[in-house]
Design an enzyme around this catalytic site. Structure first.
Site, PDB file in Angstrom:
ATOM      1  N   LYS A 158       0.871  -1.101   0.158  1.00 51.55           N
ATOM      2  CA  LYS A 158      -0.030   0.134  -0.049  1.00 51.55           C
ATOM      3  C   LYS A 158       0.875   1.313   0.033  1.00 51.55           C
ATOM      4  O   LYS A 158       0.714   2.268  -0.841  1.00 51.55           O
ATOM      5  CB  LYS A 158      -0.892   0.020   1.169  1.00 51.55           C
TER       6      LYS A 158
ATOM      7  N   GLN B  97      -4.657  -1.730   9.821  1.00 47.54           N
ATOM      8  CA  GLN B  97      -4.577  -2.914   9.254  1.00 47.54           C
ATOM      9  C   GLN B  97      -4.919  -4.033  10.348  1.00 47.54           C
ATOM     10  O   GLN B  97      -4.747  -4.144  11.350  1.00 47.54           O
ATOM     11  CB  GLN B  97      -3.108  -3.050   8.860  1.00 47.54           C
TER      12      GLN B  97
ATOM     13  N   ASP C 163     -11.006   2.784   4.183  1.00 49.13           N
ATOM     14  CA  ASP C 163     -11.451   1.121   4.197  1.00 49.13           C
ATOM     15  C   ASP C 163     -12.793   0.762   3.841  1.00 49.13           C
ATOM     16  O   ASP C 163     -13.229  -0.357   3.543  1.00 49.13           O
ATOM     17  CB  ASP C 163     -10.974   0.326   5.315  1.00 49.13           C
TER      18      ASP C 163
END
Ligand code: GUN
Length: 299
Positions: A58, A102, A125
């Site tokens: 990412k 994460q 997200d």
């Protein structure tokens, strides 16, 4: 002799490369006009191999498209309180357009509490209940990256979805549930009749045999076999289990939920693993970050 079917690969790697160039060009334009460089921050807790790889990817992709990125690391003994403090700090940092935490997090931290602490306007997200809820009723929102990437892949290959029977294997909050919701919405891609199967489903094979489109997100390596699918099916394989292997330098092989060698010949379209859904997920996160930077969804 039966005619051999031509199977087409849904090449996520190639589509993601095209999208990367599109996003990079747009970032260039923003910068040339003196606009703000989009900024993605990522919080990584601990040293899980998969999470390390995903987050590194990412961060690298941010650089490649011209975004600013910040990686914030904690050891796995970080307290929930400390993590919540950082989330608040990022919520209030005007330079940060979007950020992710994460997953998975260590057991002593309540994942849902962290997700709900994120300002939904920075939740690139798409995990916050406000974004999930808005998605489910078709309102503008951040759609989580894996489902968004799959929709984009179906769109760019002009896969016919209207009125088709889509079977989603798996009911996770990150993939199965949003995928089912998106495939049934009145839109393209969408307009499907959707069936969701999971580890407790008794008639999973029968359902798969009726599917025009299968989205496999169970996390069980090579679960879908040739005798479970009909001829001409479209398959999207979301599985990325690390299976130990002597054949690779890393010592493991990314393995999908579909037994590709035997299933692919029956498919009209199928994603490979790796190189299918994975690259689409990362680039979709970049697109969400660009939308966040442009305040396109939430002012
Ligand atoms: N863990 C597995 N997939 C994801 C994802 O898309 N986002 C975050 N934050 N964690 C994950």
């Amino acid at each position: 002799m039966e005619k051999q079917r031509q199977t087409q690969l849904l090449d996520g790697k190639a589509v993601a490369a095209t999208m990367k160039a599109e996003i990079a060009a747009e970032v260039e334009k923003i910068k040339a006009k003196g606009g703000k460089t989009p900024h993605l921050a990522a919080i990584l807790v601990g040293h899980d191999g998969g999470s390390e790889t995903y987050v590194a990817s990412k961060v690298r992709t941010c650089e490649e498209v011209g975004f600013k990125s910040s990686l914030i690391r904690y050891e796995s003994d970080v307290t929930e309180e400390e993590l919540l403090r950082k989330v608040m700090e990022l919520n209030n940092d005007d330079d940060v357009d979007g950020f992710i935490v994460q997953l998975p997090l260590p057991k002593h931290i309540a994942e849902q509490k962290i997700i709900e602490a994120i300002d939904y306007r920075k939740d690139v997200d798409g995990f916050h209940p406000i974004n999930v809820g808005r998605m489910s009723i078709g309102l503008p929102c951040f759609v989580s990256a894996t489902p968004a990437g799959i929709l984009e892949l179906l769109k760019r290959y002009e896969i016919d979805t209207k009125g088709k029977h889509c079977v989603v294997l798996g009911r996770s909050n990150i993939v199965g549930k949003p995928m089912a919701s998106l495939m049934m919405q009145k839109a393209y891609p969408g307009d499907c009749t959707v069936t969701v199967c999971h580890s407790r489903s008794e008639n999973l094979k029968e359902m798969c045999l009726q599917a025009d489109i299968i989205i496999a997100a169970l996390g069980v390596p090579e679960f879908v076999k040739a005798d479970m699918v009909k001829d001409g099916v479209v398959i999207v394989d979301v599985g990325t289990t690390r299976v130990p292997s002597d054949a690779t330098k890393s010592g493991y092989k990314l393995t999908g939920d579909v037994k590709f060698s035997e299933v692919a010949p029956k498919c009209s379209f199928i994603t490979p693993v790796p190189g299918g859904v994975g690259p689409m997920t990362i680039i979709s996160l970049m697109r969400n970050t660009l939308l966040a930077g442009k305040k396109e969804i939430y002012k």
